[in-house]
Design an enzyme around this catalytic site. Sequence first.
Site, PDB file in Angstrom:
ATOM      1  N   CYS A  34      -3.330  79.369  29.259  1.00  0.00           N
ATOM      2  CA  CYS A  34      -2.391  80.031  29.421  1.00  0.00           C
ATOM      3  C   CYS A  34      -2.387  81.479  28.627  1.00  0.00           C
ATOM      4  O   CYS A  34      -2.125  82.715  29.091  1.00  0.00           O
ATOM      5  CB  CYS A  34      -0.865  79.461  29.383  1.00  0.00           C
ATOM      6  SG  CYS A  34      -0.696  78.759  27.953  1.00  0.00           S
ATOM      7  N   LYS A 119      -9.474  77.649  21.747  1.00  0.00           N
ATOM      8  CA  LYS A 119      -9.481  77.916  23.311  1.00  0.00           C
ATOM      9  C   LYS A 119      -9.492  79.364  23.793  1.00  0.00           C
ATOM     10  O   LYS A 119     -10.443  79.832  24.419  1.00  0.00           O
ATOM     11  CB  LYS A 119      -8.436  77.329  24.159  1.00  0.00           C
ATOM     12  CG  LYS A 119      -8.493  75.592  24.280  1.00  0.00           C
ATOM     13  CD  LYS A 119      -7.181  75.087  25.090  1.00  0.00           C
ATOM     14  CE  LYS A 119      -7.344  73.946  25.177  1.00  0.00           C
ATOM     15  NZ  LYS A 119      -5.927  73.209  25.768  1.00  0.00           N
ATOM     16  N   HIS A 148       5.385  83.844  27.296  1.00  0.00           N
ATOM     17  CA  HIS A 148       4.394  83.654  25.888  1.00  0.00           C
ATOM     18  C   HIS A 148       4.656  85.267  25.712  1.00  0.00           C
ATOM     19  O   HIS A 148       4.754  85.976  26.413  1.00  0.00           O
ATOM     20  CB  HIS A 148       3.317  83.222  26.077  1.00  0.00           C
ATOM     21  CG  HIS A 148       3.090  81.826  26.229  1.00  0.00           C
ATOM     22  ND1 HIS A 148       4.124  80.989  26.120  1.00  0.00           N
ATOM     23  CD2 HIS A 148       2.158  81.037  26.492  1.00  0.00           C
ATOM     24  CE1 HIS A 148       3.911  79.739  26.194  1.00  0.00           C
ATOM     25  NE2 HIS A 148       2.508  79.558  26.485  1.00  0.00           N
ATOM     26  N   GLN A 223       4.229  81.838  31.246  1.00  0.00           N
ATOM     27  CA  GLN A 223       3.351  80.648  31.167  1.00  0.00           C
ATOM     28  C   GLN A 223       3.146  79.830  32.474  1.00  0.00           C
ATOM     29  O   GLN A 223       2.135  79.461  32.735  1.00  0.00           O
ATOM     30  CB  GLN A 223       3.476  80.080  29.735  1.00  0.00           C
ATOM     31  CG  GLN A 223       2.688  78.818  29.797  1.00  0.00           C
ATOM     32  CD  GLN A 223       3.403  77.589  30.370  1.00  0.00           C
ATOM     33  OE1 GLN A 223       4.459  77.243  30.637  1.00  0.00           O
ATOM     34  NE2 GLN A 223       2.404  76.714  30.754  1.00  0.00           N
TER      35      GLN A 223
END
Length: 242
Positions: A34, A119, A148, A223
């Site tokens: 995300c 990530k 987010h 998200q």
Amino acid sequence: MTEGVPLVIPEVNPEAMTHVRIGGGGAIIANPNCSTIIALMAVTPLHRLAKVKRMVVSTYQAASGAGAAAMEELKEQTRDVLEGREAKPVIFPYQYAFNLFSHNSSMDPELGYNEEEMKMVKETKKIWGTNDVAITATCVRVPVMRAHAESINLEFDRDISEADALDVLGKFPGVSIVDDRQANRFPTPLDATTRDDVYVGRVRRDISRSDKKGLDLFVCGDQIKKGAALNAVQIAELLLKN
């Protein structure tokens, strides 16, 4: 990050799944993380304008990223603290209400980076199809229910103006601009909550540089929507068109 499995953001790298066809023997297409999706929705149009050489990201990640139980824990702890009771951590190792802490994913003890941060580093390079970009990230869990936020600093291979950046961002599908300096009005997680678009603002030159090759921006995205479910639906829609 499995070899041969494309990570796809339809607005960013639809070409990564052009080899996949319905009825063509089966294939896997993966949703990126995300935080990576939200960042690259804002940074990719700029990268196409002037190549990004370095990206520094700080994330402020909501409870929704850890699921419904984490969202409920934030509600319960907030209620408890406001009513004079002790907060009881269950999902996270720390009190969540009125607090923030390093992202709760596993930590690499040698590098000092957690899984969420790595990530972002690895997925960005795979999605853009290049290792020729330096990326570092710091991911933090904040007591926000949903959506987010990310602070992003970019170094480009050439001069890029604020006006040019805002122009390409405004034309990019899935991006909305909230950038009003006079009113001090910029993106917030509440702006992005339940919305499809990623919201971008605070677009400004990096004044620590004299070469005019740096920009700062602030990004917010839901998200659950673009950071997860919506992106998966868009991948399916794109597959049906192929």
